[in-house]
Design a protein around this motif. Sequence first.
Motif, PDB file in Angstrom:
ATOM      1  N   GLU B  52       0.824  -1.219   0.000  1.00  0.00           N
ATOM      2  CA  GLU B  52       0.000   0.000   0.000  1.00  0.00           C
ATOM      3  C   GLU B  52       0.849   1.257   0.000  1.00  0.00           C
ATOM      4  O   GLU B  52       0.403   2.300  -0.469  1.00  0.00           O
ATOM      5  N   ASN B  53       2.059   1.179   0.517  1.00  0.00           N
ATOM      6  CA  ASN B  53       2.908   2.371   0.564  1.00  0.00           C
ATOM      7  C   ASN B  53       3.842   2.477  -0.642  1.00  0.00           C
ATOM      8  O   ASN B  53       4.703   3.354  -0.696  1.00  0.00           O
ATOM      9  N   GLU B  54       3.651   1.586  -1.608  1.00  0.00           N
ATOM     10  CA  GLU B  54       4.438   1.636  -2.842  1.00  0.00           C
ATOM     11  C   GLU B  54       3.560   2.164  -3.963  1.00  0.00           C
ATOM     12  O   GLU B  54       2.410   1.769  -4.102  1.00  0.00           O
ATOM     13  N   LYS B  55       4.108   3.033  -4.758  1.00  0.00           N
ATOM     14  CA  LYS B  55       3.350   3.597  -5.880  1.00  0.00           C
ATOM     15  C   LYS B  55       3.475   2.746  -7.137  1.00  0.00           C
ATOM     16  O   LYS B  55       2.554   2.670  -7.950  1.00  0.00           O
ATOM     17  N   GLU B  56       4.638   2.123  -7.272  1.00  0.00           N
ATOM     18  CA  GLU B  56       4.942   1.425  -8.520  1.00  0.00           C
ATOM     19  C   GLU B  56       5.907   0.275  -8.258  1.00  0.00           C
ATOM     20  O   GLU B  56       6.759   0.353  -7.367  1.00  0.00           O
ATOM     21  N   LYS B  57       5.743  -0.795  -9.046  1.00  0.00           N
ATOM     22  CA  LYS B  57       6.658  -1.928  -8.970  1.00  0.00           C
ATOM     23  C   LYS B  57       6.906  -2.421 -10.383  1.00  0.00           C
ATOM     24  O   LYS B  57       5.979  -2.464 -11.201  1.00  0.00           O
ATOM     25  N   THR B  65       1.060  -0.295 -10.848  1.00  0.00           N
ATOM     26  CA  THR B  65       0.895   0.899 -10.028  1.00  0.00           C
ATOM     27  C   THR B  65      -0.256   0.678  -9.064  1.00  0.00           C
ATOM     28  O   THR B  65      -1.150  -0.135  -9.310  1.00  0.00           O
ATOM     29  N   PHE B  66      -0.210   1.415  -7.966  1.00  0.00           N
ATOM     30  CA  PHE B  66      -1.195   1.230  -6.896  1.00  0.00           C
ATOM     31  C   PHE B  66      -1.548   2.607  -6.364  1.00  0.00           C
ATOM     32  O   PHE B  66      -0.687   3.287  -5.800  1.00  0.00           O
ATOM     33  N   ASP B  67      -2.782   3.025  -6.600  1.00  0.00           N
ATOM     34  CA  ASP B  67      -3.243   4.338  -6.152  1.00  0.00           C
ATOM     35  C   ASP B  67      -4.341   4.130  -5.123  1.00  0.00           C
ATOM     36  O   ASP B  67      -5.482   3.819  -5.483  1.00  0.00           O
ATOM     37  N   THR B  68      -3.996   4.280  -3.844  1.00  0.00           N
ATOM     38  CA  THR B  68      -4.972   4.014  -2.779  1.00  0.00           C
ATOM     39  C   THR B  68      -6.018   5.121  -2.676  1.00  0.00           C
ATOM     40  O   THR B  68      -7.077   4.899  -2.090  1.00  0.00           O
ATOM     41  N   THR B  69      -5.720   6.278  -3.262  1.00  0.00           N
ATOM     42  CA  THR B  69      -6.726   7.356  -3.281  1.00  0.00           C
ATOM     43  C   THR B  69      -7.796   7.049  -4.308  1.00  0.00           C
ATOM     44  O   THR B  69      -9.000   7.175  -4.039  1.00  0.00           O
ATOM     45  N   SER B  73      -5.519  -0.215  -9.178  1.00  0.00           N
ATOM     46  CA  SER B  73      -4.207  -0.680  -9.586  1.00  0.00           C
ATOM     47  C   SER B  73      -4.219  -0.851 -11.101  1.00  0.00           C
ATOM     48  O   SER B  73      -5.200  -1.332 -11.672  1.00  0.00           O
TER      49      SER B  73
END
Lengths: 115, 112
Positions: B52-57, B65-69, B73
């Motif tokens: 959750e604290n990573e933006k991109e892998k 990508t992971f945008d929790t707002t 993904s």
Amino acid sequence: DAGITQSPRHKVTETGTPVTLRCHQTENHRYMYWYRQDPGHGLRLIHYSYGVKDTDKGEVSDGYSVSRSKTEDFLLTLESATSSQTSVYFCAISEPGTSGSGELFFGEGSRLTVL
Amino acid sequence: SQKIEQNSEALNIQEGKTATLTCNYTNYSPAYLQWYRQDPGRGPVFLLLIRENEKEKRKERLKVTFDTTLKQSLFHITASQPADSATYLCALETDSNYQLIWGAGTKLIIKP
């Protein structure tokens, strides 16, 4: 490939009969899972195990029971099969660490048809 | 209600282009999100996990990508190849309870 084998791979049975699916792993992973996969649905968790004799229910556990008497084997039993249990069943294993459940390794699936 | 949505329609992409698949979720606060590939008649195979604290892998031609707002993904395959054709599943995990919640998957077809 992770050492996971499911048996049988295919089974046709009649309504009302008991069915047991077996999952065997050679990876010594602590967690084992049984999922079912149906068209239009994501994988749905039936039961899971976090150790020998330690099991818990998942999202769709009604009509299913499990047992884990050894680390390597996880059995799924349909006590009295119904047509709604026609599905593809997947076993998975994981070793939780710093990333939650971590990577799941899946077996090849068991296709069950209940007539 | 809680749900995970992936595009149920197949995605057709020309070979060499970038394929982008979407995973949207509602009413979850995932700690981890994973992507898997599934070929017909086979079990899913793990591709990437993002926290959750990573933006991109990234992994080779794959990017997540992971945008929790936005509660979304995105899964990208660059320089796509016909061998990338498969169904791609996303799964999220909340509160480290070791249970994944799965989307139904998106079928990706890469045309030569």
